[in-house]
Design a protein around this motif. Structure first.
Motif, mmCIF file in Angstrom:
data_model
loop_
_atom_site.group_PDB
_atom_site.id
_atom_site.type_symbol
_atom_site.label_atom_id
_atom_site.label_comp_id
_atom_site.label_asym_id
_atom_site.label_seq_id
_atom_site.Cartn_x
_atom_site.Cartn_y
_atom_site.Cartn_z
ATOM 1 N N SER A 352 0.826 -1.216 0.000
ATOM 2 C CA SER A 352 0.000 0.000 0.000
ATOM 3 C C SER A 352 0.854 1.256 0.000
ATOM 4 O O SER A 352 0.371 2.330 0.369
ATOM 5 N N ASP A 414 -7.211 1.544 -8.090
ATOM 6 C CA ASP A 414 -7.185 0.510 -9.124
ATOM 7 C C ASP A 414 -5.818 -0.154 -9.061
ATOM 8 O O ASP A 414 -4.806 0.469 -9.391
ATOM 9 N N GLU A 415 -5.776 -1.400 -8.612
ATOM 10 C CA GLU A 415 -4.492 -2.059 -8.436
ATOM 11 C C GLU A 415 -3.700 -2.153 -9.742
ATOM 12 O O GLU A 415 -2.469 -2.180 -9.726
ATOM 13 N N ALA A 423 0.400 -6.134 -9.170
ATOM 14 C CA ALA A 423 -0.954 -5.576 -9.102
ATOM 15 C C ALA A 423 -1.788 -6.350 -8.097
ATOM 16 O O ALA A 423 -2.647 -7.165 -8.456
ATOM 17 N N THR A 425 -3.541 -5.567 -4.045
ATOM 18 C CA THR A 425 -3.724 -4.787 -2.827
ATOM 19 C C THR A 425 -5.125 -5.077 -2.291
ATOM 20 O O THR A 425 -6.068 -5.233 -3.075
ATOM 21 N N HIS A 428 -8.137 -2.559 -3.415
ATOM 22 C CA HIS A 428 -8.603 -2.434 -4.795
ATOM 23 C C HIS A 428 -10.063 -1.983 -4.849
ATOM 24 O O HIS A 428 -10.932 -2.524 -4.178
#
Length: 461
Positions: A352, A414-415, A423, A425, A428
């Motif tokens: 993050s 938006d991951e 990509a 998290t 998201h």
């Protein structure tokens, strides 16, 4: 704040904004920069506007933007060298720049070799060469067997020493039992340094694991029950006893259990030199909302319930918690066991780094806090903990690391659009407020309107 005659100063950059977060509060101001350092902060209309023939630059921020000091994240796992497949200096620091973070402090584990001696520290510095979008400092490691290396590491510039009181999760980084903390803390205190600690008691965790119902490892409750609040409380009590015995400085990492925070509050009231941080995921995510198999939420200590999060916010408001940092601990998506959703098998760590500011600001604003509070928690506090005295504030003498933020702008995470390596998290598609518009490193813009500018300009501290 004393006003200076900015016209007589050799400013090569003047930034003006209707809202500037200074140590004295939020106010209209002109920030004057020379060779990467803030030399004056004046009234807005006192700011010298360089003429077309001047070498200097003048920037007037839109009224919807607020100027903050660059954030400092003192808890980041970059993982390079050795596990660059998980994350690396280039990807981690570009994510930091996009999130308004201008200095990170890298943890000594998950990289191979871990930063437990000077040779490993040099390998890390070599790996970082030419890759840094923001500045990077480094924590050293405190593991069984490296006592003889600590003085040299301290002299080489590590900001302090990290110990685990429980299994670190990687075989090359051993842990220190709570009963062995006092001599370790004395050694570090003699160096004039700080011991930073992953504080969970291994015996409490072992007892909890032995009583688990393992029939449903996809349930988040299974993971949560394996790391009860009592593990943090017991570990923190051991640390407080060691501080009381030695007088050494201890910093407790990633506080999850509010009960342990209350122990720290009592120790602080006693005058003991113990500090503590927490993370956005402990403040904004709640155990009761985590679906079965959603292993992107797994971290250690675990995310606890909503009532616990409310208490953490109370500890922040009361000044017990000193900082909010990411504990950015990424891994390849496949290491999160997505096929099985097995919480016990998945890697424990949350990515993050880039989105900490909007996550914290959105939640803090809803609770009546202002941007000054966020700066105290995410810039001033981490800089102070890591001994980076020239960071985290907009004031003469500080580094001109700055970030312009649109605090009212709403957007969704938006991951796929994030800048860290993988990509994934748990945040998201989360709706947040606060968008980073521009980030300056030493007075030079390095990120603007969603794009990085120029070559990497960061340096190792």
């Amino acid at each position: 704040m004393p006003e200076l005659d900015a016209r007589s100063l050799p400013a090569d950059l003047v930034l003006r904004a209707r809202q500037v977060v200074t140590p004295e509060g939020i106010r209209p101001a002109a920030v004057h920069v020379h060779e990467g350092t803030i030399i004056a902060v004046t009234e807005l209309d006192a700011g010298h506007r360089p003429s077309a023939g001047d070498a200097g630059r003048s920037v007037d921020l839109d009224d919807g933007l607020v100027l903050l000091p660059g954030l400092v994240d003192s808890h980041v796992h970059v993982n390079e060298p050795g596990r660059t497949r998980w994350e690396g200096f280039f990807t981690a620091t570009r994510a930091a720049a996009a999130g308004g973070i201008t200095t990170i402090v890298d943890m000594p584990l998950n990289c191979i070799p871990p930063t437990v001696d000077v040779a490993a520290l040099q390998a890390k510095r070599d790996a970082a060469e030419g890759q840094l979008h923001v500045d990077v400092a480094v924590w050293g490691g405190a593991v069984p067997g490296n006592a003889a290396e600590m003085a040299a590491l301290h002299d080489a510039g590590v900001r302090g020493f990290k110990a685990f009181l429980c299994d670190s999760g990687v075989p090359e980084y051993g842990c220190v039992h709570p009963t062995d903390v006092s001599p370790l803390l004395q050694r570090i205190a003699d160096l004039g340094s700080t011991l930073i600690v992953h504080a969970e008691d291994p015996d409490v965790c072992a007892d909890a694991a032995a009583s688990l119902d393992l029939r449903n490892p996809r349930s988040y409750r299974t993971w949560l029950d394996s790391r009860p609040p009592e593990a943090e409380v017991a570990a923190v009590r051991a640390l407080v006893a060691a501080v009381r015995e030695t007088g050494g400085r201890v910093h407790v990492l990633h506080l999850s259990a509010a009960d342990a925070g209350e122990v720290i509050a009592d120790a602080r009231a006693e005058g003991l030199p113990i500090t503590v941080e927490t993370c956005p995921h402990y403040l904004t995510l709640h155990a009761e909302d985590i679906p079965d198999g959603a292993t992107q939420y797994k971290c250690a200590p675990p995310i606890r319930d909503r009532a616990n999060a409310d208490r953490l916010w109370g500890l922040l408001a009361d000044g017990v918690i000193d900082a909010i940092v990411s504990d950015h601990s990424p891994c390849p998506p496949e290491d999160k066991a997505p096929d099985t959703g097995d919480f016990l098998a998945a890697w424990g760590g949350i990515a993050s780094l880039e989105i900490g500011l909007p996550l914290v600001w959105t939640a803090a604003r809803a609770r009546g806090h202002g941007l000054g509070d966020v700066v105290r928690w995410m810039a001033e506090g981490p800089a102070r903990l890591a001994g980076l005295a020239d960071r985290g504030r907009i004031a003469p003498g500080a580094r001109a690391d700055l970030v312009a933020v649109a605090p009212d702008q709403e957007w969704r995470v938006d991951e796929l659009a994030l800048w860290h390596r993988h990509a994934i998290t748990p945040h998201h598609f989360r709706a947040v407020q606060g968008l980073v518009h521009t980030t300056w490193l030493g007075g030079i813009p390095i990120f603007r309107n969603g794009q990085h500018l120029g070559p990497p300009r960061g340096r190792m501290r």
